[in-house]
Design an enzyme around this catalytic site. Structure first.
Site, short mmCIF file in Angstrom:
data_model
loop_
_atom_site.label_atom_id
_atom_site.label_comp_id
_atom_site.label_asym_id
_atom_site.label_seq_id
_atom_site.Cartn_x
_atom_site.Cartn_y
_atom_site.Cartn_z
N HIS A 83 21.01 -13.06 11.29
CA HIS A 83 19.55 -12.17 11.38
C HIS A 83 17.95 -13.31 11.74
O HIS A 83 18.49 -14.24 11.81
CB HIS A 83 19.36 -10.98 10.06
CG HIS A 83 19.68 -11.91 9.09
ND1 HIS A 83 20.40 -12.71 8.28
CD2 HIS A 83 18.39 -11.52 8.27
CE1 HIS A 83 20.24 -12.78 6.86
NE2 HIS A 83 18.96 -12.47 7.01
N HIS A 125 15.43 -13.23 9.42
CA HIS A 125 14.91 -13.91 7.79
C HIS A 125 14.84 -15.53 8.23
O HIS A 125 16.05 -15.90 8.70
CB HIS A 125 15.10 -13.14 7.17
CG HIS A 125 15.16 -12.07 6.80
ND1 HIS A 125 15.49 -11.25 5.43
CD2 HIS A 125 14.09 -11.05 6.88
CE1 HIS A 125 14.84 -9.68 5.92
NE2 HIS A 125 14.45 -10.06 7.29
N ASP A 152 14.92 -17.85 6.73
CA ASP A 152 15.17 -18.66 6.08
C ASP A 152 17.03 -19.14 6.14
O ASP A 152 17.78 -19.76 6.50
CB ASP A 152 15.73 -18.37 3.95
CG ASP A 152 16.83 -17.30 4.34
OD1 ASP A 152 15.95 -16.55 5.59
OD2 ASP A 152 17.11 -17.24 3.41
N HIS A 186 20.96 -4.20 5.86
CA HIS A 186 20.11 -4.90 5.61
C HIS A 186 18.41 -4.22 5.58
O HIS A 186 18.76 -3.36 6.14
CB HIS A 186 20.35 -7.11 5.55
CG HIS A 186 19.21 -7.58 5.09
ND1 HIS A 186 19.27 -7.73 3.81
CD2 HIS A 186 18.58 -8.58 6.13
CE1 HIS A 186 18.10 -8.84 3.33
NE2 HIS A 186 18.60 -9.52 4.62
N ASP A 205 23.07 -12.37 4.84
CA ASP A 205 22.68 -10.91 4.05
C ASP A 205 22.86 -9.40 4.53
O ASP A 205 22.90 -9.06 5.75
CB ASP A 205 20.84 -11.07 3.58
CG ASP A 205 20.90 -12.74 3.57
OD1 ASP A 205 21.52 -13.80 3.65
OD2 ASP A 205 18.90 -13.12 3.61
N HIS A 239 23.89 -18.59 -1.16
CA HIS A 239 22.89 -17.68 -0.74
C HIS A 239 22.36 -17.02 -1.95
O HIS A 239 21.06 -16.14 -2.71
CB HIS A 239 22.92 -16.67 -0.19
CG HIS A 239 20.89 -16.03 0.34
ND1 HIS A 239 20.56 -15.34 -0.45
CD2 HIS A 239 21.02 -15.66 1.58
CE1 HIS A 239 19.13 -14.61 0.22
NE2 HIS A 239 19.45 -15.49 1.43
#
Length: 303
Positions: A60, A62, A64, A137, A208, A266
């Site tokens: 995805h 994000h 990080d 998520h 995530d 994570h």
């Protein structure tokens, strides 16, 4: 097959943890799952070179999970990479990554192909496939499962000898699934000297996500489930608000999916020590550990 945890943390890097990036080496191939900031520096401590990476799979968008990609590609270009790099990700990947790669002032001298995947899409590669499902998520994302093809059953030379088969070409023919005829006219079928098909290896990576039945189904019977465990159980309410998972909930998924090993990744930077979270997971699923940066594990074939 080996899993190399280049970075294991979430949100932002700490002294002990880089951002999430996982390399899976299978035979002569290297697949990279997510590419957090600092991924290429972490590679300098391992056997993985940017030039060896065949494909990148993003869960995805994000930061990080993908902001290490422009620097990694620039390094590939500086090292005169010539072969194609494949990048896979959820819907929107082509626009986002194409735009991102236009910002640095360099010209890549190799082809970069970008493929967008919808949940449920499958990628067929040599001797294995990669299946996907959607994550639960705060932004759209994908979980991935690498599933090797079944292998032929084990060949039993002693059984062959008892049937009067001599070592040589007939052994090969039987192992390739052919029946043979002996000098006395007797026919021997492969199943008389070869055991049942043996499973390949299976590795699942959640990205995530909140606890998800879809990921549990995807992960069924995995040799290794790599699942996010961002928070401790006492922060379940915060985990729900942030669309993340606690170590305990990840362990429940591992137990439900009947995986062999759970590796948690994570964790929030608020946890310099992960022993408490690890124990929470182990109470539910005993074969649970948190990954550390630069840790690697082998995933062996089963007889």
């Amino acid at each position: 097959m080996k899993i190399i945890f280049l970075g294991t943390g979430g949100s932002f890097p700490t002294k002990k943890r880089g951002l999430i990036s996982i390399a899976i080496r299978r035979k002569g191939e290297v697949l990279l799952f997510d590419c957090g900031e600092g991924t290429q520096r972490q590679m300098t401590w391992t056997e993985i070179s940017p030039m060896k990476i065949d494909a990148v799979f993003l869960t995805h968008f994000h930061g990080d999970h993908f902001l290490g990609l422009p620097g990694l590609i620039q390094t590939m270009s500086l090292m005169d990479r010539e072969r194609e790099l494949k990048i896979f990700g959820p819907l929107g990947t082509e626009t986002k990554i194409s735009s991102l790669l236009k910002i640095p002032c360099y010209n890549s001298n190799f082809e970069i192909s970008i493929d967008e995947l919808s949940p449920g899409d499958e990628i067929n590669r040599e001797e294995y496939e990669i299946k996907t499902v959607e994550t639960n998520h705060s932004v759209s994302g994908l979980a991935y499962s690498i599933i090797e093809e079944e292998r032929p059953g084990k060949f039993y030379p002693k059984k062959a000898e008892r049937l009067g088969i001599k070592p040589g070409p007939d052994y090969s023919r039987l192992q390739e699934g052919e029946s043979i005829e002996l000098e006395n006219g007797k026919k021997v079928n492969p199943n008389q000297v070869i055991g049942p098909s043996r499973p390949g290896r299976k590795i699942t990576y959640s990205g995530d996500t909140r606890p998800s039945k879809k990921i549990s189904k995807l992960a069924e019977n995995s040799d290794v489930l790599i699942h996010e465990g961002t928070f401790s159980n006492e922060l379940e309410e915060e985990a729900e608000k942030a669309s993340h998972c606690t170590a305990k909930k990840a362990a429940e998924i591992a137990k439900e999916a009947k995986v062999e090993k759970l590796i948690l990744v994570h964790p929030s930077p608020r946890y310099p020590n992960l022993s408490k979270l690890e124990k929470e997971a182990q109470k539910i699923f005993s074969n649970s550990i948190y990954a550390e940066d630069l840790m690697d594990i082998k995933v062996e074939l089963k007889d």
